[in-house]
Scaffold this active site. Structure first.
Site, mmCIF file in Angstrom:
data_model
loop_
_atom_site.group_PDB
_atom_site.id
_atom_site.type_symbol
_atom_site.label_atom_id
_atom_site.label_comp_id
_atom_site.label_asym_id
_atom_site.label_seq_id
_atom_site.Cartn_x
_atom_site.Cartn_y
_atom_site.Cartn_z
ATOM 1 N N HIS A 120 0.830 -1.204 0.000
ATOM 2 C CA HIS A 120 0.000 0.000 0.000
ATOM 3 C C HIS A 120 0.867 1.257 0.000
ATOM 4 C CE1 HIS A 120 -3.872 2.080 1.295
ATOM 5 N NE2 HIS A 120 -2.961 3.022 1.479
ATOM 6 N N GLU A 121 1.847 1.289 0.892
ATOM 7 C CA GLU A 121 2.673 2.495 1.011
ATOM 8 C C GLU A 121 3.651 2.632 -0.156
ATOM 9 O OE1 GLU A 121 1.528 4.486 3.008
ATOM 10 O OE2 GLU A 121 0.355 3.115 4.255
ATOM 11 N N HIS A 124 1.988 4.526 -2.850
ATOM 12 C CA HIS A 124 2.097 5.969 -2.617
ATOM 13 C C HIS A 124 3.488 6.477 -3.011
ATOM 14 C CE1 HIS A 124 -1.778 6.162 -0.831
ATOM 15 N NE2 HIS A 124 -1.450 5.636 0.348
#
Length: 241
Positions: A120-121, A124
């Site tokens: 998920h990160e 980003h």
């Protein structure tokens, strides 16, 4: 698990208006502890071991690391990841001010959870690398990256949704992505739910269909492995032209 773009160097004035999720990551404002002191804490050791395993074996993470490298943003374990204690409601965050991923060592307790948070990160981080994302002032930019992270990280797989006791039929994946993107925005920005929902809805179609660097929605590790192979072979047939 939303991308908390908290800035440790934020001015007091800015913090009073909107702390950008900084309150969720109290260790961001502390002086780094020595390795000896950190090594005494089981959470920190376990976090580091799980992180290493994720980066070495998880196909989602491996694809993203390769994509970041090809985009000119090589990720280094010691520089770009930090295991810290966080607020009880978050598992990780992306600090755009330092290009660093925060992993919440007190909230990540098993390997599959670590795999999902890191993925998920890293999405980003990939967005931060490839685009001029205004994390702090443009809620639509944040919404777009949160949509992509929820869509591509495995957050909304069928098994994860069943574990949350959420069931649905047609369109359930899109509903999950939308809901999790809104939740992530509300966790790190002092905006109303209506503002978060409007931002997500306005960019949803474009950002949901932006599947880079996977090229597909990886609903499972098998999908992620295929996407990784495709990514590695992406330029094979044009390299000699």
């Amino acid at each position: 698990e939303g991308g908390a773009d908290s800035s440790p160097a934020a001015e007091k004035k800015g913090v009073e208006e909107d702390d950008f999720g900084y309150r969720l990551f109290p260790d961001r404002n502390k002086k780094p502890q020595s390795f000896l002191v950190r090594s005494l804490f089981t959470f920190h050791n376990k976090c580091q071991l799980m992180l290493r395993l994720t980066l070495e074996t998880n196909p989602y993470a491996r694809l993203l690391l390769e994509a970041l490298k090809q985009s000119g943003c090589t990720v280094f374990n010691d520089r770009h990841f930090s295991c810290e204690n966080c607020d009880g409601c978050v598992s990780g965050g992306f600090d755009a001010a330092t290009s660093q991923i925060v992993l919440c060592q007190n909230n990540i307790r098993h390997q599959s959870h670590m795999n999902r948070v890191v993925t998920h990160e890293l999405i980003h981080a990939f967005d931060h690398c490839r685009a001029h994302v205004d994390w702090f002032k443009n809620v639509k930019h944040l919404a777009c990256s949160e949509i992509r992270a929820a869509n591509l990280s495995g957050d909304c797989t069928l098994m994860n949704e069943i574990a949350r006791f959420k069931f649905g039929l047609k369109g359930h994946h899109q509903t999950c992505v939308r809901d999790r993107a809104i939740r992530s925005i509300l966790a790190v920005r002092k905006v109303s739910k209506e503002t978060a929902e409007k931002a997500v809805d306005e960019v949803f179609d474009a950002c949901f269909n932006d599947l880079e660097p996977f090229g597909r929605i990886p609903h499972s590790k098998a999908d992620a492995k295929r996407a990784y192979r495709d990514f590695q072979n992406r330029d094979r047939y044009t390299a000699n032209l």
